[in-house]
Write an enzyme that holds these catalytic residues in place. Sequence first.
Site, PDB file in Angstrom:
ATOM      1  N   HIS A  60       0.843  -1.211   0.000  1.00  0.00           N
ATOM      2  CA  HIS A  60       0.000   0.000   0.000  1.00  0.00           C
ATOM      3  C   HIS A  60       0.875   1.257   0.000  1.00  0.00           C
ATOM      4  O   HIS A  60       0.678   2.173  -0.805  1.00  0.00           O
ATOM      5  CB  HIS A  60      -0.904  -0.055   1.234  1.00  0.00           C
ATOM      6  N   GLU A  61       1.854   1.289   0.899  1.00  0.00           N
ATOM      7  CA  GLU A  61       2.670   2.505   1.029  1.00  0.00           C
ATOM      8  C   GLU A  61       3.668   2.657  -0.119  1.00  0.00           C
ATOM      9  O   GLU A  61       3.774   3.717  -0.734  1.00  0.00           O
ATOM     10  CB  GLU A  61       3.421   2.508   2.367  1.00  0.00           C
ATOM     11  N   GLU A  77      -6.485   6.570  -1.132  1.00  0.00           N
ATOM     12  CA  GLU A  77      -6.375   5.402  -0.246  1.00  0.00           C
ATOM     13  C   GLU A  77      -6.942   4.160  -0.934  1.00  0.00           C
ATOM     14  O   GLU A  77      -6.402   3.058  -0.792  1.00  0.00           O
ATOM     15  CB  GLU A  77      -7.108   5.653   1.079  1.00  0.00           C
ATOM     16  N   HIS A 124       0.799   4.221  -2.894  1.00  0.00           N
ATOM     17  CA  HIS A 124       1.039   5.674  -2.902  1.00  0.00           C
ATOM     18  C   HIS A 124       2.265   6.046  -3.729  1.00  0.00           C
ATOM     19  O   HIS A 124       2.375   7.174  -4.208  1.00  0.00           O
ATOM     20  CB  HIS A 124       1.205   6.182  -1.470  1.00  0.00           C
TER      21      HIS A 124
END
Length: 749
Positions: A469-470, A527, A474
Amino acid sequence: MGEPEAGSECAIGAAAAGPMADTQYILPNDIGVSSLDCREAFRLLSSTERLYAHYLSRAAWYGGLAVLLQTSPEAPYIYALLSRLFRAQDPDQLRQHALAEGLTEEEYQAFLVYAAGVYSNMGNYKSFGDTKFVPNLPKEKLERVILGSEAAQQHPEEVRGLWQICGELMFSLESRLRHLGLGKEGITTYFSGNCTMEDAKLAQDFLDSQNLSAYNTRLFKEVGQDGKPSYEVRLASVLGTEPNLDSEMTSKLKSYEFQGSHFRVTRGDYAPILQKVVEQLEKAKAYAANSHQEQMLAQYIESFTQGSIEAHKKGSRFWIQDKGPIVESYIGFIESYRDPFGSRGEFEGFVAMVNKAMSAKFEWLVASAEQLLKELPWPPAFEKDKFLTPDFTSLDVLTFAGSGIPAGINIPNYDDLRQTEGFKNVSLGNVLAVAYATQREKLTFLEEEDKDLYIRWKGPSFDVQVGLHELLGHGSGKLFMQDEKGAFNFDQETVINPETGEQIQSWYRSGETWDSKFSTIASSYEECRAESVGLYLCLHPRVLEIFGFEGADAEDVVYVNWLNMVRAGLLALEFYTPEASSWRQAHMQARFVILRVLLEAGEGLVTVTPTTGSDGRPDARVRLDRDKIRTVGKPALERFLRRLQVLKSTGDVAGGRALYEGYAAVTDAPPECFLSLRDTVLLRKEARKLIVQPNTRLEGSEVQLLEYEASAAGLIRSFSERFLEDGPELEKILTQLATADAQCWKGPQ
């Protein structure tokens, strides 16, 4: 457990609606409380590193007090009142007085939980969900405790005055006060009470026109006798109107006419609080490990002194260049989740130490990132020209000041830096270890046969999801931009939109950013994109291998990661407000959207079924067919993820809103009947844990780590000891700042 018969799906949940209303607005007495454990990581620091960590922590804790002023009109007064109470009598001493005043043990515990909640959220609204919480005991009883307390005997006028200001508001659940929001939708102190979404949009257009960031601003509107509005854009800074040598900011501090409205740019918001932050950052600078850290801190000091986001960006550049520090930190006006418009940053500051074993896995993930990015379902032109290899570390948090503690972070949030200079990823290991642990008996909405597997693999699968996710969520994707000279960062002739088969029709113009353009949906949309990347790439064998999983274990990690996401999509309904048709939490809205996408894929991949629980009350079950994750789930996610990225890259706000808000709509359409299911979710919800953090204290030239028990009383003690030297001064500062703007919060008439 009985299955409902056909046609009764929507009725079961609706039956629970009546008595549910008020439990949303209290923190239960049995709320989970955990302590952050960083003892071993702190023990391994040198004395210089400990001093650096100590002063950075002090800066963070001081700055975190600004969140009270960013949350609600009454939050600073509530904080000041609680701090006075517990400074004069610790929780055990106050308990004797409370019981003597006629409170039951349960009522006193309810008060401790409320106070711990205010400290933990830096205000009286939940940081995760933006819902107000009120004390779960009669107001008259709490009043007796407060007015008869040691604090009231020592300072009768001050304590009575604080109670008179905040007592009513502390308990009020008037409809507008139940949630954070703008205008008639809720309460906010980022905008004066008379501001509307139209004012917010106009102000954003004004800020864009002047190349000013909204991150460190608040907006105040006045309407003249002629009916014309004028706006004050107030920047956070130590300096106010004093003359100084900085031309970058002083040239901006003036009056403007914009689209028929008057704007005035001022500064000095939170000045005395930021002065304390700056003093601690100056002290930390003496113990910096290298020139990157020194220059980073110098720019942060400049930013907070002058009110300059450009200086904060410069500091962030040095921060990105400071690879693999032993003590990691970041501080400033960072996340825009709680601004109803989505572009103003809440203050936060964290200090943490590297966890070397877990960080090694993340380094392997970073080393594989360029190859894994090629697996994402969009053309190469939609990916950054060059992958800027970031730092990715697992950290044990020493201090996280603000309204809440996340599990992972990808920062800085400045689009221009992220596209050209890079970013850093951090996974907060000791937060993951305590905040997301689940007890079997509290595990809702899963089949019995899934529960043991879920408990075993939830932690490891969440490590994988947070990492992906990070770093690759992103950290992926390109924004198509045109700079102030008219130059494009993509080839207009050759780049084709894979959704339309045509050339690119839209992009970001100079001064526009992701947050300013997509505003109210920007945070949740991003997100959702990052969560989707995590689900999509966790299917890749290389990823699972990096984290040490293969064979049946790897398949279990994938299954539990996907199962956790669809369960979270159902739990998300707690954070939806039907009256306003609005979501109150970006991540949870994102998870609901993913649940909708996977339900839409059909073929029995995911089912959500209302049932009746063993206690006779409404319940529900979420099922995921693990055999269809790759054959049905992956293609559905691939199509959705490509659409998300293309709309983001091209700055297509209309298309992005239509897609995202379509999936985020909560209706009673069968078969899921989500609006009715929301009542079941509220009926069975578990309160988010409170986290007790340690303090550091300077004794001679040595820094000591002070730890506290995992209880509401322990959390209160940690705050009472956080500001031993200047607690009364800080409370005075907070109440003075709150009082200066008190007339601004009256809502729309």
